[in-house]
Design an enzyme around this catalytic site. Structure first.
Site, PDB file in Angstrom:
ATOM      1  N   GLY A 140       1.146  -1.123   0.346  1.00 41.69           N
ATOM      2  CA  GLY A 140       0.484  -0.075  -0.178  1.00 41.69           C
ATOM      3  C   GLY A 140       1.103   1.544   0.465  1.00 41.69           C
ATOM      4  N   LYS A 199       1.878   1.129   7.499  1.00 39.71           N
ATOM      5  CA  LYS A 199       1.742  -0.720   7.310  1.00 39.71           C
ATOM      6  C   LYS A 199       3.799  -1.452   8.014  1.00 39.71           C
ATOM      7  CE  LYS A 199       3.745   0.362   3.056  1.00 39.71           C
ATOM      8  NZ  LYS A 199       2.903   1.328   2.738  1.00 39.71           N
ATOM      9  N   THR A 200       4.428  -0.162   8.553  1.00 45.35           N
ATOM     10  CA  THR A 200       5.463  -0.774  10.074  1.00 45.35           C
ATOM     11  C   THR A 200       4.642  -0.237  10.941  1.00 45.35           C
ATOM     12  OG1 THR A 200       7.283   0.353   8.155  1.00 45.35           O
ATOM     13  CG2 THR A 200       7.442  -0.110  11.067  1.00 45.35           C
ATOM     14  N   HIS A 212     -18.846   8.196 -11.140  1.00 43.01           N
ATOM     15  CA  HIS A 212     -18.038   6.776 -12.733  1.00 43.01           C
ATOM     16  C   HIS A 212     -18.717   5.406 -11.481  1.00 43.01           C
ATOM     17  CE1 HIS A 212     -15.287   5.217 -15.612  1.00 43.01           C
ATOM     18  NE2 HIS A 212     -15.275   4.807 -14.837  1.00 43.01           N
ATOM     19  N   GLU A 213     -17.909   5.528 -10.475  1.00 40.59           N
ATOM     20  CA  GLU A 213     -17.944   4.238  -9.247  1.00 40.59           C
ATOM     21  C   GLU A 213     -19.220   4.289  -9.303  1.00 40.59           C
ATOM     22  OE1 GLU A 213     -15.049   2.894  -9.207  1.00 40.59           O
ATOM     23  OE2 GLU A 213     -14.046   4.266 -10.449  1.00 40.59           O
TER      24      GLU A 213
END
Ligand code: ADP
Ligand code: ZN
Length: 588
Positions: free
Chosen positions: A194, A200-201, A419-420
């Site tokens: 990511g 993350k750490t 759009h989504e």
């Protein structure tokens, strides 16, 4: 030069350098003197000969001969090149040498210079040996071993899915025996991927903290060294260190794994990649070496999963992949609250700050809150207020906006959202049995503005009707853009969708026998005959055009519904299945 001297660890090397310079200048001086040797005419030489003042004459092939007098002085004169000169001289009792005088003055500095050079080389080699040996020992590796177990899942706000995905690993680290008694194999490696600063750490630390095991953190770039083989030996030392700690259990965290595990491609197969291969192989060997019963888990982090060597991601290696996304609005609220936790807080509107910080990573939010605290502190304010946050916000944005454009404008957000939702709405209408698990406008690592995740029904075959509906769902994004913003304001956001829908249409007509131009003929077979392809392209276009027409109609008919979902999506940034279910009720 100063730097060079500073870098020289062994100061004794300066002694031979000094003597070298000294002898060199002496030699230059002497040879200069030799070149400007006294010269006398041949007649004067003949006079010296008669006076019997000459001790030695040096005759070589040179145009000059040298004469040494009995008083020791030397001069040159022209070489007469007469064949009998040597005989004449010898008869006069004069020594004749056919070499130039070995200048004793040159011998000593010459030898000294040679000795200096030898000792400089010797000392330099010893020095570099010492340096390279210094980088080798285990302790030189920058591993931060966290043993105070301060981190828990409490420190990670949001990221619920990721936390859920590592809970069993924590349990495994606590009692590996339990898992092995069931014959269950735990992942040896977990790959967190990511964008930078998404925690993350932090998550890896929390895993170690929750399980109460030591945490060894290194960065992939620590292993890429100039000396081949150092990286590989460092990997082995790291694992040895982790295995040998008192508990025998550990979390090893390798940040920036791409530094050692980048996909190998032909173009950079030279140079540093040799070292990288060795390091990567050492890592893979170590990982397959330790057995599951022990309780060692390797967690690696990268910004780009698709850049990694597939060898790293194979089963038995980093086989669990967990995406850590940018936080959505509710996660951001939690992260803000978490970082305000230990600070005096005034009348802050947390919800508003969560809204303002869209596309911020956790690290950026932490930075914002910290900046606000500094400003409040400088003013001796009693607590952090909205005004402090406001100023911190401008500072942070000014700093980040130059670097990357992750502060996305509201209009872009609106386009992405329509759009989504276009995809989602068409999916809900044409394939109501496919569950939409997530619609989001938070960009993921592969660079798209947002995405819609639907879980296809389990089935063995895909029929013509289903494939047409898939095309419609893919076209839903573009159709919504056109219906809402007008045909002049359609965007590049549909690029990937169009690629995929074209792919399906082409295969239907050329591979699956679902078209008219070729009927049941297979294109691959016909290609051998070099046939005209215009007709096939024409039919593909006709199919897509007609699917687009239907898709647009669905959007137009459900416009109010589309708007409602989009507004909610803009507000929440991520919608899950249950949010969509609730909306369905409204639309009826
Ligand atoms: P990464 O390893 O993904 O680059 P880090 O784990 O180093 O990110 O995050 C940097 C800092 O950002 C953390 O120390 C923490 O202060 C903050 N942070 C990031 N994500 C979160 C989160 N989900 N909850 C709380 N703090 C976070
Ligand atoms: Zn799309």
């Amino acid at each position: 030069m100063k730097n060079i001297i500073k870098n020289i660890k062994n100061k004794f090397i300066l002694i031979p350098i000094f003597t070298f310079i000294l002898s060199l200048s002496f030699l230059i001086f002497i040879s200069y003197k030799n070149n400007s040797m006294d010269y006398k005419s041949y007649t004067l030489f003949q006079k010296d000969l008669l006076d019997k003042r000459i001790s030695t004459v040096y005759i070589t092939d040179n145009p000059k001969i040298r004469i040494k007098l009995k008083d020791g002085s030397i001069y040159e004169t022209d070489n007469p090149r007469t064949p009998n000169i040597k005989q004449t001289l010898l008869e006069n009792n004069i020594l004749v040498s056919e070499d130039y005088p070995a200048n004793s003055k040159q011998i000593y500095p010459g030898t000294l210079m040679l000795l200096s050079v030898i000792s400089i080389i010797f000392m330099a080699v010893k020095n570099s040996e010492k340096v390279s040996k210094k980088t080798l020992p285990i302790d030189s590796l920058e591993t931060t071993v966290v043993k105070d177990f301060n981190y828990t899942f409490e420190n990670v706000a949001g990221n619920e899915e990721a936390k859920e995905s590592v809970k069993d690993v924590v349990d495994f680290l606590k009692n590996p025996e339990k898992y092995t008694s069931y014959g269950a194999r735990m992942p040896k490696g977990i790959m967190l991927y990511g964008q930078p600063g998404t925690g993350k750490t932090l998550l890896a630390k929390a895993v170690a903290g929750e399980a109460n095991v030591p945490f060894y953190a290194v960065s992939g770039s620590d292993f890429i060294q100039i000396y081949v083989g150092v990286g590989a030996s460092r990997i082995r030392q790291l694992f040895k260190k982790a295995r040998n700690n008192s508990t025998g259990k550990a979390v090893i965290f390798i940040d920036e794994i791409d530094a050692i595990g980048k996909k190998r491609d032909g173009s950079n197969s030279s140079g540093g990649s040799d070292e990288r291969d060795q390091t990567l192989n050492a890592l893979l060997t170590e990982m397959s070496g330790f057995n599951e019963k022990k309780g060692i888990v390797v967690i690696a982090a990268t910004n780009r999963l698709d850049m990694l060597d597939p060898a790293l991601l194979r089963p038995g290696r980093f086989d669990r992949h967990i995406e850590i996304t940018l936080p959505d609005i509710s996660s951001r609220k939690k992260i803000i609250a978490l970082h305000l936790n230990n600070k005096p807080v005034g009348n802050l509107n947390l919800h508003e700050w969560a809204q303002k910080t869209s596309y911020f990573s956790g690290a950026k939010i932490e930075n914002l809150v910290n900046e606000a605290a500094i400003i409040a502190c400088k003013e001796n304010s009693r607590a952090i207020e909205d005004t402090h946050m406001d100023r911190a916000f401008s500072i942070i944005l000014a700093g980040y906006e130059k670097k990357n454009r992750d502060y996305i404008k509201d209009t872009d957000k609106k386009i992405t959202a329509y759009h989504e939702v276009g995809h989602a709405l068409v999916s809900l209408k044409v394939l109501p049995n496919e569950k939409i698990s997530k619609v989001t406008i938070i960009p993921s690592t592969n660079g798209v503005g947002g995405y819609t995740l639907s879980i296809p029904e389990d089935k063995l075959y895909e029929n013509k009707d289903y494939l047409k509906k898939r095309i419609m769902i893919l076209l839903g994004g573009r159709a919504a853009e056109e219906v809402i913003f007008g045909s002049n304001y359609i965007t590049t956001g549909a690029h990937n969708d169009l690629q995929r829908s074209t792919h399906i249409a082409f295969n239907m007509i050329t591979q699956y026998g679902m078209g008219e131009t070729l009927g049941l003929l297979n294109m691959q077979e016909l290609m051998k005959l070099n046939i005209n392809q215009d007709k096939i392209i024409e039919e593909c276009k006709k199919l897509i055009d007609s699917m687009y027409y239907h898709t647009k109609n669905i959007i137009i008919e459900n416009r109010p519904y589309l708007k409602k979902i989009t507004e909610l999506l803009i507000e929440k940034e991520t919608l899950y299945a249950k949010d969509l279910d609730n909306l369905k009720l409204i639309s009826k």
